[in-house]
Scaffold this active site. Structure first.
Site, PDB file in Angstrom:
ATOM      1  N   ARG A 130      48.718  -2.469  58.060  1.00  0.00           N
ATOM      2  CA  ARG A 130      47.517  -1.932  58.111  1.00  0.00           C
ATOM      3  C   ARG A 130      47.125  -1.431  59.386  1.00  0.00           C
ATOM      4  NH1 ARG A 130      43.845  -5.667  54.930  1.00  0.00           N
ATOM      5  NH2 ARG A 130      42.447  -4.940  56.119  1.00  0.00           N
ATOM      6  N   TYR A 144      33.396   8.844  60.980  1.00  0.00           N
ATOM      7  CA  TYR A 144      32.033   8.979  61.378  1.00  0.00           C
ATOM      8  C   TYR A 144      32.589   7.438  62.316  1.00  0.00           C
ATOM      9  CZ  TYR A 144      30.821   5.484  57.897  1.00  0.00           C
ATOM     10  OH  TYR A 144      30.566   4.718  56.498  1.00  0.00           O
ATOM     11  N   PRO A 145      31.942   7.677  63.808  1.00  0.00           N
ATOM     12  CA  PRO A 145      31.625   6.433  64.680  1.00  0.00           C
ATOM     13  C   PRO A 145      30.237   5.952  64.308  1.00  0.00           C
ATOM     14  CG  PRO A 145      30.492   8.698  66.013  1.00  0.00           C
ATOM     15  CD  PRO A 145      30.619   8.563  64.393  1.00  0.00           C
ATOM     16  N   HIS A 171      29.837  -7.635  52.909  1.00  0.00           N
ATOM     17  CA  HIS A 171      30.582  -5.411  52.818  1.00  0.00           C
ATOM     18  C   HIS A 171      31.731  -5.408  52.164  1.00  0.00           C
ATOM     19  CE1 HIS A 171      31.617  -2.805  55.393  1.00  0.00           C
ATOM     20  NE2 HIS A 171      32.446  -3.372  55.366  1.00  0.00           N
ATOM     21  N   GLN A 184      39.918   2.877  53.868  1.00  0.00           N
ATOM     22  CA  GLN A 184      39.724   3.590  54.998  1.00  0.00           C
ATOM     23  C   GLN A 184      40.753   3.045  55.950  1.00  0.00           C
ATOM     24  OE1 GLN A 184      36.462   0.084  56.616  1.00  0.00           O
ATOM     25  NE2 GLN A 184      38.326  -1.240  55.613  1.00  0.00           N
ATOM     26  N   SER A 222      24.778  -3.719  56.757  1.00  0.00           N
ATOM     27  CA  SER A 222      24.931  -1.884  57.630  1.00  0.00           C
ATOM     28  C   SER A 222      23.165  -1.705  57.189  1.00  0.00           C
ATOM     29  CB  SER A 222      25.300  -1.018  56.121  1.00  0.00           C
ATOM     30  OG  SER A 222      26.341  -1.399  55.751  1.00  0.00           O
TER      31      SER A 222
HETATM   32  O1  76R Z   1      38.875  -7.235  53.130  1.00  0.00           O
HETATM   33  C1  76R Z   1      39.571  -7.195  54.032  1.00  0.00           C
HETATM   34  O2  76R Z   1      40.189  -7.836  54.716  1.00  0.00           O
HETATM   35  C2  76R Z   1      38.805  -6.365  54.764  1.00  0.00           C
HETATM   36  C3  76R Z   1      37.375  -6.463  54.943  1.00  0.00           C
HETATM   37  C4  76R Z   1      36.720  -5.784  55.589  1.00  0.00           C
HETATM   38  C5  76R Z   1      35.963  -5.930  57.069  1.00  0.00           C
HETATM   39  C6  76R Z   1      36.269  -7.514  57.960  1.00  0.00           C
HETATM   40  C7  76R Z   1      36.270  -4.315  55.084  1.00  0.00           C
HETATM   41  C8  76R Z   1      36.061  -3.684  54.342  1.00  0.00           C
HETATM   42  N1  76R Z   1      35.719  -4.076  56.462  1.00  0.00           N
HETATM   43  C9  76R Z   1      35.465  -4.776  57.054  1.00  0.00           C
HETATM   44  C10 76R Z   1      35.463  -4.547  58.574  1.00  0.00           C
HETATM   45 MN1  76R Z   1      34.527  -1.998  56.858  1.00  0.00          MN
HETATM   46  N2  76R Z   1      33.630  -0.054  56.587  1.00  0.00           N
HETATM   47  C11 76R Z   1      33.022   0.030  57.671  1.00  0.00           C
HETATM   48  C12 76R Z   1      32.076   1.413  56.942  1.00  0.00           C
HETATM   49  O3  76R Z   1      28.926   3.013  56.342  1.00  0.00           O
HETATM   50  C13 76R Z   1      28.797   1.964  56.171  1.00  0.00           C
HETATM   51  O4  76R Z   1      27.452   1.359  56.373  1.00  0.00           O
HETATM   52  C14 76R Z   1      29.724   1.158  57.726  1.00  0.00           C
HETATM   53  C15 76R Z   1      31.273   2.112  57.808  1.00  0.00           C
HETATM   54  C16 76R Z   1      32.769   1.507  55.367  1.00  0.00           C
HETATM   55  C17 76R Z   1      32.406   3.000  55.404  1.00  0.00           C
HETATM   56  C18 76R Z   1      33.864   0.651  55.223  1.00  0.00           C
HETATM   57  C19 76R Z   1      34.588   0.647  53.908  1.00  0.00           C
HETATM   58  N3  76R Z   1      34.084  -2.302  58.636  1.00  0.00           N
HETATM   59  C20 76R Z   1      34.247  -3.720  58.852  1.00  0.00           C
HETATM   60  C21 76R Z   1      33.972  -3.349  60.481  1.00  0.00           C
HETATM   61  C22 76R Z   1      34.399  -3.969  61.382  1.00  0.00           C
HETATM   62  C23 76R Z   1      33.162  -5.065  61.929  1.00  0.00           C
HETATM   63  C24 76R Z   1      33.228  -6.173  62.625  1.00  0.00           C
HETATM   64  O5  76R Z   1      33.983  -6.536  63.181  1.00  0.00           O
HETATM   65  O6  76R Z   1      31.986  -6.544  63.587  1.00  0.00           O
HETATM   66  C25 76R Z   1      32.589  -2.142  60.273  1.00  0.00           C
HETATM   67  C26 76R Z   1      32.452  -1.162  61.403  1.00  0.00           C
HETATM   68  C27 76R Z   1      33.514  -1.390  58.857  1.00  0.00           C
HETATM   69  C28 76R Z   1      32.609  -0.761  58.497  1.00  0.00           C
HETATM   70  N4  76R Z   1      35.018  -1.887  54.209  1.00  0.00           N
HETATM   71  C29 76R Z   1      36.415  -2.365  53.507  1.00  0.00           C
HETATM   72  C30 76R Z   1      35.066  -0.727  53.574  1.00  0.00           C
HETATM   73  C31 76R Z   1      36.032  -0.795  52.133  1.00  0.00           C
HETATM   74  C32 76R Z   1      36.047   0.579  51.486  1.00  0.00           C
HETATM   75  C33 76R Z   1      36.128  -1.655  52.626  1.00  0.00           C
HETATM   76  C34 76R Z   1      37.822  -2.805  51.362  1.00  0.00           C
HETATM   77  C35 76R Z   1      39.356  -2.128  52.296  1.00  0.00           C
HETATM   78  C36 76R Z   1      40.167  -3.022  51.761  1.00  0.00           C
HETATM   79  O7  76R Z   1      39.578  -3.851  50.619  1.00  0.00           O
HETATM   80  O8  76R Z   1      41.026  -2.020  52.102  1.00  0.00           O
END
Ligand code: 76R
Length: 248
Positions: A130, A144-145, A171, A184, A222
């Site tokens: 990963r 997107y940022p 989330h 992602q 979010s």
């Molecule tokens: O399952 C895990 O081990 C990972 C859980 C997980 C984390 C820690 C996760 C899962 N994300 C994490 C962290 Mn995410 N993610 C985003 C966006 O549009 C929005 O509202 C937000 C943009 C999307 C679409 C998305 C999708 N994620 C983060 C972080 C860092 C946060 C921090 O450290 O404070 C951000 C900024 C962020 C944003 N997230 C997932 C997804 C998806 C699809 C998953 C499931 C992925 C998987 O199971 O492989």
């Protein structure tokens, strides 16, 4: 002070957005265009070499709309490697027919909110896959940022670890319900670029981007804390479709 989340970092990332100068491209003669296409193909072939050597991964997608025409997304071991790629592209004849639209510098990141303890994560093959991912070949990309808010009332960075972990769990649950539909890659960019993270999504169905992002907007992390930059969406290019796009 709240505990900082521990993060794991993998490959550095460059999203390099370019636009095509169609006027210049159309004004070029056939020979010049053929040279430009050859050099572009050679440049893209080097990506495969790097990928096969385990030194990174690269891909290219169109960008729909006027923000750019295409985006090259590179993952490499070092910032120097990324700068080298950027320069190598700039040196190609094809680059003469493009303009720079936008770029984003970050590093593949996993946080410890939901991670399990035990062992050196950098020795764990699942985690390494990963952190140093081979980019997928899905039909569509969405980039997107984003930031987490630091307002007086809603300041992500002043919440306790427990509060943040609870929200990240919710989330992650939404994210996981898109397993198989959306992939992602989260890249961290605090100290590297203008926002705190880059979000790169891949899917074979662009509508899934809308559904996923929309669903997340109602989720507290979010809804309350997310701040978003511009969205870029487009479809996969390969050597053939890139050439097709440039055909006059
Ligand atoms: O399952 C895990 O081990 C990972 C859980 C997980 C984390 C820690 C996760 C899962 N994300 C994490 C962290 Mn995410 N993610 C985003 C966006 O549009 C929005 O509202 C937000 C943009 C999307 C679409 C998305 C999708 N994620 C983060 C972080 C860092 C946060 C921090 O450290 O404070 C951000 C900024 C962020 C944003 N997230 C997932 C997804 C998806 C699809 C998953 C499931 C992925 C998987 O199971 O492989």
């Amino acid at each position: 002070m709240s505990d900082a989340a521990m993060t794991l970092e993998g490959w550095y990332a460059l999203h390099d957005f370019r636009s095509i100068d169609w006027t210049a491209w159309k004004a070029a003669d056939d020979e010049e265009r053929a040279v430009a296409l050859d050099e572009l193909q050679a440049f893209m072939k080097e990506w495969t070499t790097a990928e096969e050597a385990g030194q990174g991964s690269s891909t290219v997608y169109t960008v729909v709309g006027q923000k750019a025409d295409f985006v090259m997304f590179h993952l490499r071991e070092t910032l120097e490697d990324l700068k080298h790629l950027e320069n190598e592209f700039n040196k190609t004849t094809f680059a003469k027919y493009t303009t720079k639209s936008y770029s984003y510098v970050s590093v593949v990141e996993l946080s410890n909110y939901l991670g399990k303890d035990g062992g050196d994560p950098y020795q764990n093959p699942e985690i390494m896959a990963r952190l140093k991912p081979i980019l997928p070949k899905n039909r569509y990309i969405c980039f997107y940022p984003m930031n987490k808010k630091r307002d007086l009332n809603d300041n992500w960075y002043m919440l306790s670890m427990e509060e943040r972990r609870g929200m990240m769990r919710s989330h992650g649950m939404i994210g996981r319900s898109y397993a198989g539909k959306v992939k992602q890659i989260i890249t961290g960019s605090v100290g590297l670029d203008d926002w705190e993270w880059g979000v790169t999504l891949f899917s074979d169905d662009a509508l899934q981007f809308k559904k996923l992002v929309y669903e997340m907007r109602f989720d507290e992390v979010s809804a309350r804390y997310g701040e978003f930059g511009s969205f870029y969406v487009g479809s996969l290019l390969d050597e053939g479709s890139f050439e097709e796009m440039l055909k006059l």
